[in-house]
Design a protein around this motif. Sequence first.
Motif, PDB file in Angstrom:
ATOM      1  N   VAL A  31       8.130 -17.779 -11.948  1.00 14.45           N
ATOM      2  CA  VAL A  31       7.146 -17.576 -13.016  1.00 14.45           C
ATOM      3  C   VAL A  31       5.741 -17.429 -12.442  1.00 14.45           C
ATOM      4  O   VAL A  31       4.963 -16.553 -12.850  1.00 14.45           O
ATOM      5  CB  VAL A  31       7.219 -18.736 -14.029  1.00 14.45           C
ATOM      6  N   SER A  41       5.130 -13.950 -10.783  1.00 15.91           N
ATOM      7  CA  SER A  41       5.480 -12.768 -11.568  1.00 15.91           C
ATOM      8  C   SER A  41       4.275 -12.310 -12.382  1.00 15.91           C
ATOM      9  O   SER A  41       3.537 -13.139 -12.931  1.00 15.91           O
ATOM     10  CB  SER A  41       6.649 -13.070 -12.516  1.00 15.91           C
ATOM     11  N   ASP A 100      13.154 -12.523 -10.089  1.00 12.36           N
ATOM     12  CA  ASP A 100      11.889 -12.192 -10.745  1.00 12.36           C
ATOM     13  C   ASP A 100      11.527 -10.747 -10.457  1.00 12.36           C
ATOM     14  O   ASP A 100      12.159 -10.072  -9.648  1.00 12.36           O
ATOM     15  CB  ASP A 100      10.770 -13.134 -10.285  1.00 12.36           C
ATOM     16  N   VAL A 149      12.114 -13.061 -15.933  1.00 12.86           N
ATOM     17  CA  VAL A 149      12.720 -13.948 -14.935  1.00 12.86           C
ATOM     18  C   VAL A 149      14.128 -14.271 -15.411  1.00 12.86           C
ATOM     19  O   VAL A 149      14.324 -14.684 -16.564  1.00 12.86           O
ATOM     20  CB  VAL A 149      11.902 -15.236 -14.751  1.00 12.86           C
ATOM     21  N   GLU A 201      10.098 -22.154 -11.268  1.00 13.84           N
ATOM     22  CA  GLU A 201       8.642 -22.263 -11.355  1.00 13.84           C
ATOM     23  C   GLU A 201       7.970 -21.262 -10.421  1.00 13.84           C
ATOM     24  O   GLU A 201       6.975 -20.622 -10.796  1.00 13.84           O
ATOM     25  CB  GLU A 201       8.215 -23.690 -11.015  1.00 13.84           C
ATOM     26  N   GLN A 249       4.288 -22.307 -19.023  1.00 14.63           N
ATOM     27  CA  GLN A 249       3.686 -21.333 -18.099  1.00 14.63           C
ATOM     28  C   GLN A 249       4.157 -19.919 -18.414  1.00 14.63           C
ATOM     29  O   GLN A 249       3.367 -18.978 -18.405  1.00 14.63           O
ATOM     30  CB  GLN A 249       4.068 -21.682 -16.653  1.00 14.63           C
ATOM     31  N   ALA A 250       5.455 -19.773 -18.685  1.00 14.47           N
ATOM     32  CA  ALA A 250       5.987 -18.449 -18.992  1.00 14.47           C
ATOM     33  C   ALA A 250       5.401 -17.914 -20.296  1.00 14.47           C
ATOM     34  O   ALA A 250       5.077 -16.716 -20.406  1.00 14.47           O
ATOM     35  CB  ALA A 250       7.507 -18.496 -19.075  1.00 14.47           C
ATOM     36  N   CYS A 252       9.422 -24.759 -17.322  1.00 12.79           N
ATOM     37  CA  CYS A 252       8.472 -23.675 -17.104  1.00 12.79           C
ATOM     38  C   CYS A 252       8.162 -22.900 -18.387  1.00 12.79           C
ATOM     39  O   CYS A 252       7.533 -21.835 -18.324  1.00 12.79           O
ATOM     40  CB  CYS A 252       9.011 -22.706 -16.052  1.00 12.79           C
ATOM     41  N   MET A 286      12.239 -15.334 -20.143  1.00 11.87           N
ATOM     42  CA  MET A 286      13.224 -15.973 -19.275  1.00 11.87           C
ATOM     43  C   MET A 286      14.610 -15.786 -19.886  1.00 11.87           C
ATOM     44  O   MET A 286      14.827 -16.084 -21.072  1.00 11.87           O
ATOM     45  CB  MET A 286      12.909 -17.461 -19.096  1.00 11.87           C
ATOM     46  N   ILE A 325       5.991 -14.073 -20.205  1.00  8.63           N
ATOM     47  CA  ILE A 325       7.154 -13.787 -19.355  1.00  8.63           C
ATOM     48  C   ILE A 325       8.419 -14.204 -20.094  1.00  8.63           C
ATOM     49  O   ILE A 325       8.507 -15.313 -20.626  1.00  8.63           O
ATOM     50  CB  ILE A 325       7.053 -14.522 -18.003  1.00  8.63           C
TER      51      ILE A 325
END
Length: 430
Positions: A283, A286, A313, A292, A280, A246-247, A243, A254, A252
């Motif tokens: 993320v 959120s 999250d 996350v 996933e 995407q994050a 992920c 992690m 975002i």
Amino acid sequence: MDVNAAVAAAAAIAGVLTGVIAMLAFRWSEREQKRPTRTSLHTDPVLPPGVDTVLSVLRSSAVVLDEADGVVKASSAAYALGLVRGGKLAVEPMLRMARDTRRDGEIRQVELDLPRRGTGRGEALAVSARVAPLGSRLVLLLVEDLTEARRIEAVRRDFVANVSHELKTPVGALSLLSEAVMDASDDPEAVERFAGRMQIEATRLTSLVQELIDLSRVQNDDPLEDAEPVRVDELVAEAIDRCRHQAGTKEITMAAGGTADLHVWGNRGQLAAALGNLVENAVNYSPARTRVGIAARKVNAPGGEQIEIAVTDQGIGISDKDKERIFERFYRVDPARSRATGGTGLGLAIVKHVAASHGGEVTVWSAEGQGSTFTLRLPEAGAARDRAHQQPAREERASGAGLDEEAGRSTPQSPESNAYETLPAPEVLP
């Protein structure tokens, strides 16, 4: 002298008569005891030879009734279903069938919906009842519980309907977009725009088909056939790497933390897929520039030590009514958001089946506007390996918890279960 002789003779004759009468009375009494009476016919019926043995091995609930509708023989399953109470058959439609069969000797069969005992939820118990004569005076009733078969069939129908609907959406979109591309062949800008949309729909279709394959695999395979000790740290690293793009797009952060060097026993591929789905989802649901967390720890449980992997999250949260259904196939808390993120509604269903097939569970704590914590609980590697060696044929399969959607019910947890905030030194991964 003559008088005494007469008295002695009379006494002898009286003794002989008394003996004869006593002997006749004994013979008559013995004959009466051997003669079957009307009362004995009703109270002491005898099953034909071998019937008792056959009934004891039948899977169906069995009840044998006499000519007065009294229960001669009943299996334990018949009592468990509530068919027999107080020595009588308690289901009136079945009792009428038995009387009709006793009268004309015809075999009868009917399907009935009976109220379920001890639940208070008004759920119906679906059964199939078959009545046949057993000898000249007895009637045999066999009852098969169809409740689970009907439930599984309903789940299969819903699953096929949902799959058809989910496949139809991207396929229909691809068809329309291809027509649009053909009509706009002289407009390069429009072709590029439609081609981009086609790529999105094709990716969604590929993801849906792959998750259907994954769900089928975790339902039908026994993950412990190829089980091995799996490092939790490696599972967490794989989920984060899956992920990372995407994050990064949503900025975002992690964070991985908790107890290091933990191991679970199971199929590495399935466990990685389950944890990856949880991360996933965290993320995807959120907001941008949030956090996350993934943390693992060992906890004591009645069945042995377990490993908890919590994914937390700071997203939109889940309402109480949605928490009861989020583990159902194709169920989406926010359908519009799921379509925007490419969600199929199968991710949490896969997580549930993987957890169940490994002898664990998945639970959720969530509050609207405060985020969610999904906790995957799995037996620790040593305890799980020992249990697998002692009982190779595991009875708890995903299809048995399988198709039971109640296995997805959430277990309330407190906000303190956001374990990555309380466990030491999380490693921040950009």
